[in-house]
Design an enzyme around this catalytic site. Sequence first.
Site, PDB file in Angstrom:
ATOM      1  CE1 TYR A 189      65.522  26.696  15.941  1.00  0.00           C
ATOM      2  CE2 TYR A 189      63.495  27.970  15.767  1.00  0.00           C
ATOM      3  CZ  TYR A 189      64.850  27.895  16.026  1.00  0.00           C
ATOM      4  OH  TYR A 189      65.533  29.037  16.381  1.00  0.00           O
ATOM      5  N   GLY A 195      75.103  35.775  15.602  1.00  0.00           N
ATOM      6  CA  GLY A 195      76.455  35.445  16.035  1.00  0.00           C
ATOM      7  C   GLY A 195      77.459  36.504  15.630  1.00  0.00           C
TER       8      GLY A 195
END
Length: 367
Positions: free
Chosen positions: A256, A121
């Site tokens: 996940y 990010g």
Amino acid sequence: MLITTDIYWNSAWQKLRSPQFRSGLYLAQWVHTYSQVRDRLPYRRQFAVPGFVRRHAGNLTDRDGRLWRAVAACVIAAEIALPPALSTADGQQVYGCILSSMELNLTTKRALVTGSSAGLGEATAKLLAAEGAAVVIHGRDKDRAQKVAQEIRDGGGTATVALGDLATDEGAAEVVRAATADGPVDILVNNAGFYRHLSWAEAAPDEWNDTYNINVVSGVRMIQQLVPAMRERGWGRVITIGGGLASQPMNTHPQYNATLAARHNLAVSLARDLKDTGVTSNVVSPGAILVEATKDLVTSIGPARGWGDTWEEIQPNAVQALIPNDHSRFGKPDEIAAAVAYLCSDYAEYISGATIRVDGGLIRSAF
């Protein structure tokens, strides 16, 4: 005649902002270099500069007060400079400073990158800012988020901070309020995510619920609050960060793997819903990217698995054991960021509901 420059990407912006540059001490040399390379090449080639340089080039003047926008073209990235030697028409060799870049047209856009206080990010937010977008750094740790935002501002970019926990409705609403305080969000990068390395026996139902809420529903919260305004304006980009485990899951951390598949699926469903709106939804699917958490994990398990004791020993063995790919290495955060930036641009207008794999060939599938 040799024409050389000593301008490299990691120091270029600081030099452009320096008092010496503004007084003309550097400027005359760089403009001379620019004009010499431009005029002596046997063919004409377009000079282009990144958005953040272009925005500030108008503030740079020489001793006579004239604007020298062309000087920005002398900013050079070592890895994408001219070939080491390029012959001119009269046989002389030029070491030049041509910087080619694709104009992504992001200078009027505002981008919110969730989970951008570190890792993928952070790299994505910094690249979007370098391309001219005003970015919103999101995280839950104020100091870490502010640090990333300040680094962007120090580099000449525009960045604000939105703090909040996207795993709750209240936290997501708080993030949206902060992100839109200075204007609407045009680009949403759903990057925030979470996982723990658990086996099927260890991943209890509550773990599945928590992982699904953080990795899937959090992104849905942001989409539902930000995309309606994109529809109204007739332009927007939603990029979901997925992963190869969505289509090629491992035997571990099944909770996940499943959430990645859900992220891919919701992105395509959203693309169908956004038909004819001017807003697109796509997925960037990384392979194993060498962020700090990845390196810590591989280093911790490497010695016990016989991969070695130092990172230099562990890395190649870990790649072959865990992520065999066509480049025999881990990916880099900037490589993911570049794919996101492209999907944000006007060049990607015709890409809808697609998955762009950036994994070095880790996923062995044609589709």
